[in-house]
Scaffold this motif. Structure first.
Motif, PDB file in Angstrom:
ATOM      1  N   ALA A  61      -9.953   2.134  -7.995  1.00 18.44           N
ATOM      2  CA  ALA A  61      -8.900   1.728  -8.759  1.00 18.44           C
ATOM      3  C   ALA A  61      -7.809   1.667  -9.332  1.00 18.44           C
ATOM      4  O   ALA A  61      -7.353   3.148  -9.053  1.00 18.44           O
ATOM      5  N   GLY A  62      -6.596   0.861  -9.704  1.00 19.24           N
ATOM      6  CA  GLY A  62      -6.210   1.212  -9.434  1.00 19.24           C
ATOM      7  C   GLY A  62      -4.999   1.586  -7.909  1.00 19.24           C
ATOM      8  O   GLY A  62      -3.621   1.917  -8.820  1.00 19.24           O
ATOM      9  N   LEU A  63      -4.851   2.391  -7.571  1.00 20.56           N
ATOM     10  CA  LEU A  63      -4.410   2.366  -6.160  1.00 20.56           C
ATOM     11  C   LEU A  63      -3.930   0.607  -5.416  1.00 20.56           C
ATOM     12  O   LEU A  63      -4.391   0.097  -5.562  1.00 20.56           O
ATOM     13  N   ARG A  64      -3.076   0.470  -4.651  1.00 20.84           N
ATOM     14  CA  ARG A  64      -2.210  -0.712  -3.853  1.00 20.84           C
ATOM     15  C   ARG A  64      -2.452  -0.316  -2.183  1.00 20.84           C
ATOM     16  O   ARG A  64      -2.168   0.894  -1.667  1.00 20.84           O
ATOM     17  N   PHE A  65      -2.865  -1.269  -1.359  1.00 21.89           N
ATOM     18  CA  PHE A  65      -2.718  -1.062  -0.046  1.00 21.89           C
ATOM     19  C   PHE A  65      -0.921  -1.945   0.069  1.00 21.89           C
ATOM     20  O   PHE A  65      -0.603  -2.709   0.239  1.00 21.89           O
ATOM     21  N   THR A  66      -0.839  -1.297   1.033  1.00 24.31           N
ATOM     22  CA  THR A  66       1.185  -1.269   1.169  1.00 24.31           C
ATOM     23  C   THR A  66       1.769  -1.322   2.987  1.00 24.31           C
ATOM     24  O   THR A  66       0.285  -0.190   3.820  1.00 24.31           O
ATOM     25  N   LEU A  67       2.286  -1.971   3.137  1.00 24.43           N
ATOM     26  CA  LEU A  67       2.842  -1.953   4.490  1.00 24.43           C
ATOM     27  C   LEU A  67       3.749  -0.871   4.944  1.00 24.43           C
ATOM     28  O   LEU A  67       4.191  -0.599   4.023  1.00 24.43           O
ATOM     29  N   HIS A  68       2.937   0.488   5.947  1.00 20.15           N
ATOM     30  CA  HIS A  68       3.953   1.356   6.250  1.00 20.15           C
ATOM     31  C   HIS A  68       4.318   0.840   7.485  1.00 20.15           C
ATOM     32  O   HIS A  68       3.731   1.195   8.419  1.00 20.15           O
ATOM     33  N   GLY A  69       6.078   0.365   7.914  1.00 18.01           N
ATOM     34  CA  GLY A  69       6.454   0.667   9.552  1.00 18.01           C
ATOM     35  C   GLY A  69       6.194  -0.474   9.796  1.00 18.01           C
ATOM     36  O   GLY A  69       5.391  -1.459   9.057  1.00 18.01           O
ATOM     37  N   PRO A  70       6.675  -1.342  11.020  1.00 17.55           N
ATOM     38  CA  PRO A  70       7.150  -2.536  11.298  1.00 17.55           C
ATOM     39  C   PRO A  70       5.874  -2.847  12.036  1.00 17.55           C
ATOM     40  O   PRO A  70       4.521  -2.217  12.035  1.00 17.55           O
ATOM     41  N   VAL A  71       5.453  -4.073  12.717  1.00 14.11           N
ATOM     42  CA  VAL A  71       4.119  -4.740  12.484  1.00 14.11           C
ATOM     43  C   VAL A  71       3.989  -5.261  14.269  1.00 14.11           C
ATOM     44  O   VAL A  71       5.409  -5.695  14.356  1.00 14.11           O
ATOM     45  N   ASP A  72       3.661  -4.075  14.903  1.00 15.09           N
ATOM     46  CA  ASP A  72       3.980  -4.481  16.872  1.00 15.09           C
ATOM     47  C   ASP A  72       2.734  -6.230  16.805  1.00 15.09           C
ATOM     48  O   ASP A  72       1.363  -5.700  16.537  1.00 15.09           O
ATOM     49  N   GLY A  73       2.652  -6.999  17.741  1.00 17.43           N
ATOM     50  CA  GLY A  73       2.517  -7.618  18.210  1.00 17.43           C
ATOM     51  C   GLY A  73       2.577  -8.864  19.631  1.00 17.43           C
ATOM     52  O   GLY A  73       3.788  -8.765  19.186  1.00 17.43           O
ATOM     53  N   HIS A  74       1.717  -9.106  19.640  1.00 19.24           N
ATOM     54  CA  HIS A  74       1.949 -10.093  21.398  1.00 19.24           C
ATOM     55  C   HIS A  74       0.386 -11.008  21.189  1.00 19.24           C
ATOM     56  O   HIS A  74      -0.710 -10.762  20.599  1.00 19.24           O
ATOM     57  N   HIS A  75       0.674 -12.055  21.987  1.00 21.42           N
ATOM     58  CA  HIS A  75      -0.054 -12.643  21.833  1.00 21.42           C
ATOM     59  C   HIS A  75      -1.310 -13.345  20.768  1.00 21.42           C
ATOM     60  O   HIS A  75      -0.117 -13.418  19.831  1.00 21.42           O
ATOM     61  N   ASP A  76      -1.918 -12.528  21.123  1.00 25.12           N
ATOM     62  CA  ASP A  76      -2.699 -13.295  19.720  1.00 25.12           C
ATOM     63  C   ASP A  76      -3.115 -12.040  18.556  1.00 25.12           C
ATOM     64  O   ASP A  76      -4.082 -12.067  18.021  1.00 25.12           O
ATOM     65  N   ILE A  77      -2.780 -10.970  18.894  1.00 27.31           N
ATOM     66  CA  ILE A  77      -3.148  -9.899  18.430  1.00 27.31           C
ATOM     67  C   ILE A  77      -1.781  -8.793  17.906  1.00 27.31           C
ATOM     68  O   ILE A  77      -0.897  -9.107  18.311  1.00 27.31           O
TER      69      ILE A  77
END
Length: 118
Positions: A61-77
């Motif tokens: 409670a009270g904490l948040r999820f955040t993206l850290h760094g770039p998202v790497d993807g190819h095809h459907d992954i």
């Protein structure tokens, strides 16, 4: 082609959401028979994913999820690192998730925990 950064951001928004907003995001983001697996559990379907996310929200409670760094993807992954902690503070938990998409929705998540509280 799937915008993996947008998908990862919406995925983390679902983790941060509450109540009916969380449920709406899960139904929008995930296929109905989607699966989520990490070291703490394995669930399938909207109801169980929602319960799993709600349990984490209660525990952290009270904490948040955040993206850290770039998202790497190819095809459907796609793969990316996330942090869970106070706004602007040191993360309490650091994880790495792999999303498998079907038609721009999440079909499977494989999660890994790199840093957990002692």
């Amino acid at each position: 082609m799937t915008d993996f950064t947008a998908l990862a951001e919406r995925y983390l928004a679902a983790w941060n959401a509450t109540g009916t907003e969380r449920r709406a995001l899960i139904e929008e983001l995930f296929t109905e028979d989607a699966s989520y697996t990490d070291p703490l559990g394995a669930v399938t379907g909207w109801d169980d994913i929602e319960k799993f996310f709600a349990g984490a929200a209660e525990q952290f409670a009270g904490l948040r999820f955040t993206l850290h760094g770039p998202v790497d993807g190819h095809h459907d992954i796609a793969r990316f690192t996330w942090h869970l902690g106070p706004e602007g503070g040191e993360p309490l938990v650091i994880g790495f998730d792999v999303l498998v998409a079907e038609n721009d929705r999440i079909a499977r998540v494989h999660g890994f925990l790199d840093k957990v509280p002692g």
